[in-house]
Design an enzyme around this catalytic site. Structure first.
Site, PDB file in Angstrom:
ATOM      1  N   SER A 169       0.815  -1.209   0.000  1.00  0.00           N
ATOM      2  CA  SER A 169       0.000   0.000   0.000  1.00  0.00           C
ATOM      3  C   SER A 169       0.850   1.261   0.000  1.00  0.00           C
ATOM      4  O   SER A 169       1.578   1.526  -0.944  1.00  0.00           O
ATOM      5  CB  SER A 169      -0.962  -0.052   1.198  1.00  0.00           C
ATOM      6  OG  SER A 169      -1.908   0.983   1.130  1.00  0.00           O
ATOM      7  N   LYS A 224      -0.436  -4.257  -3.265  1.00  0.00           N
ATOM      8  CA  LYS A 224      -1.729  -3.724  -2.849  1.00  0.00           C
ATOM      9  C   LYS A 224      -1.821  -2.295  -3.371  1.00  0.00           C
ATOM     10  O   LYS A 224      -1.391  -1.351  -2.720  1.00  0.00           O
ATOM     11  CB  LYS A 224      -1.849  -3.779  -1.325  1.00  0.00           C
ATOM     12  CG  LYS A 224      -3.278  -3.642  -0.800  1.00  0.00           C
ATOM     13  CD  LYS A 224      -3.671  -2.202  -0.659  1.00  0.00           C
ATOM     14  CE  LYS A 224      -5.058  -2.064  -0.069  1.00  0.00           C
ATOM     15  NZ  LYS A 224      -5.508  -0.654  -0.004  1.00  0.00           N
ATOM     16  N   ASP A 233      10.417   4.882  -9.977  1.00  0.00           N
ATOM     17  CA  ASP A 233       9.928   5.283 -11.294  1.00  0.00           C
ATOM     18  C   ASP A 233      10.618   6.539 -11.814  1.00  0.00           C
ATOM     19  O   ASP A 233      10.717   6.748 -13.025  1.00  0.00           O
ATOM     20  CB  ASP A 233       8.417   5.530 -11.203  1.00  0.00           C
ATOM     21  CG  ASP A 233       7.699   5.189 -12.498  1.00  0.00           C
ATOM     22  OD1 ASP A 233       8.160   4.291 -13.222  1.00  0.00           O
ATOM     23  OD2 ASP A 233       6.672   5.820 -12.779  1.00  0.00           O
TER      24      ASP A 233
END
Length: 428
Positions: free
Chosen positions: A306, A331, A317
């Site tokens: 999460s 998740k 990224d």
């Protein structure tokens, strides 16, 4: 390292209006009921009427009238409706909704001691600073033998915690045994609102590598994170390890707060996409300070989920950090929390979140760039070391108390090695 963002750090939203566990709290049940009532959806009205007819029949005909009372049938129906959707949607009865709220705020009524259960004995790990437990003189290693005059027989962690917690300003009698003095004694404590720390163990490792662990994301994590960064900066850390292993997630806004100091103002950190094309929400850095530009490594494992994945995914990224360890849990969905009647609530999946480059984490997780997979025994051992840094500093006591030798943390060492290599290259 220049983590001077505490002055510009944006205010964390409270539970009443915040986003948590990828969760958005939405006002009362009346709003939901009104919305359903005006829906021009014939299927929904027919289905609701059908459920009502079945509940009426069960209420009138079932052999045990206590089990077929309307309130119990309604709760069972709500559990079934929500929990059939996915593993994260659920109906929360009053006790569990209250626990969810406490977890999101990292505040609860209690005496302020961390405990462990080993061989059916409950011992104090440490009293938290400036809490009723510390002020009463409770010490590390004290054994809790009774609560409110009732001896602890076959205790469970949940049971003991539930008895020690309670409303602030209420009293609790705790019977203790102190082995070093071979005596039993009882202290009467007045519970207070306790705030637990989610950012722990900030310290300087070999090679001037700064280290900190985030155990979960509460509405105070951002503030704690900035304080830890400033502490490491004062110790002249030249790189940083953020340990998110075994972090189950938590408050979404706090994940943004942790990632924010590494991004320029206005840069995209995360976006969520709901059911409708227009249900896209972007989360961008609001920091006016220059981004932290030291080498960063993030530690993750299969239990990182999460909000922890949001931070790891955003930094990976955008090439802000190297990710070390094992693929995370995956998740990547947002749960909106609706406060219902009678102190109850429901958690419903309403969106999924994506990294800045549009990569979804849901059911995929974040893949490490430096993979270091631990054996089950290693993972358990490292988990003990992370949860008990007080014992990890003393190998002999660690073995005596926990029954196992301290194992090398190969994931942490891989992160240190990677950062030291980057630092050397940077100097050259």
């Amino acid at each position: 390292m220049k983590p001077s963002h505490s002055s510009t750090f944006r205010t964390i939203l409270t539970v009443a209006c915040g986003v948590a566990l990828g969760i958005l709290l939405i006002g009362g049940v009346e709003r939901v009921a009104i919305a359903i009532g005006i829906l021009p959806d014939g299927e929904l009205r027919k289905a609701s009427a059908y459920v009502r007819d079945v509940m009426t029949l069960v209420n009138n005909k079932y052999v045990d009238p206590e089990k077929s009372r309307a309130p119990e049938l309604a709760k069972s129906a709500l559990h079934g409706v929500l929990e059939s959707l996915d593993p994260h949607s659920e109906f929360l009865e009053e006790k569990y909704f209250r626990e969810l709220e406490e977890g999101m705020t990292s505040e609860f009524g209690g005496i302020g001691v961390q405990i462990e259960l080993r061989k059916e004995r409950v011992r104090v790990i440490t009293p938290m600073p400036n809490t009723p437990g510390e002020r009463a003189g409770i010490r590390r290693g004290d054994e809790i033998r009774s609560i409110d005059g009732v001896a602890l027989e076959n205790p469970t962690m949940d049971g003991v915690v539930e008895k020690l917690r309670g409303k602030p300003k209420t009293k609790v009698d705790v019977g203790l045994f102190r082995a070093s003095e071979n005596r039993e004694f009882t202290v009467t404590l007045t519970r207070e609102k306790i705030q637990s720390e989610s950012v722990r163990n900030a310290r300087l490792l070999e090679g001037d590598v700064g280290y900190l662990q985030i155990t979960q994301f509460t509405d105070r994590t951002g503030e704690e994170f900035y304080k830890a960064l400033n502490t490491l900066a004062s110790q002249n850390a030249t790189s940083l390890i953020i340990d998110l292993r075994n972090n189950p997630g938590g408050v979404l806004d706090s994940a943004i707060d942790v990632a924010e100091p590494f991004f320029k103002k206005g840069e995209l950190i995360l976006f969520t996409q709901g059911r409708a094309p227009g249900d896209r929400e972007e989360f961008r850095s609001g920091s006016d300070e220059p981004p932290i530009d030291v080498p960063v490594a993030v530690l993750i494992n299969a239990n990182s989920a999460s909000a922890a994945e949001i931070v790891a995914g955003a930094l990976k990224d955008t090439n802000r950090a190297v990710i070390v360890g094992e693929r995370s849990f995956g998740k990547g969905s947002v749960q909106s929390v609706f406060k219902l009647k009678n102190g109850e609530g429901m958690r419903l999946t309403t969106a999924r979140y994506f990294t800045p480059g549009g990569v979804t984490i849901h059911e995929r997780g974040v893949a490490p760039q430096i993979e270091v997979v631990l054996e089950p025994k290693e993972e358990e051992n490292i988990g003990l070391q992370l949860s008990r840094p007080d014992l990890a500093a003393d190998p002999a006591e660690f073995k005596e108390r926990l029954g196992t030798e301290i194992m090398p943390d190969r994931q942490l060492q891989a992160a240190i090695t990677a950062l030291q290599g980057v630092t050397i290259l940077g100097r050259q």
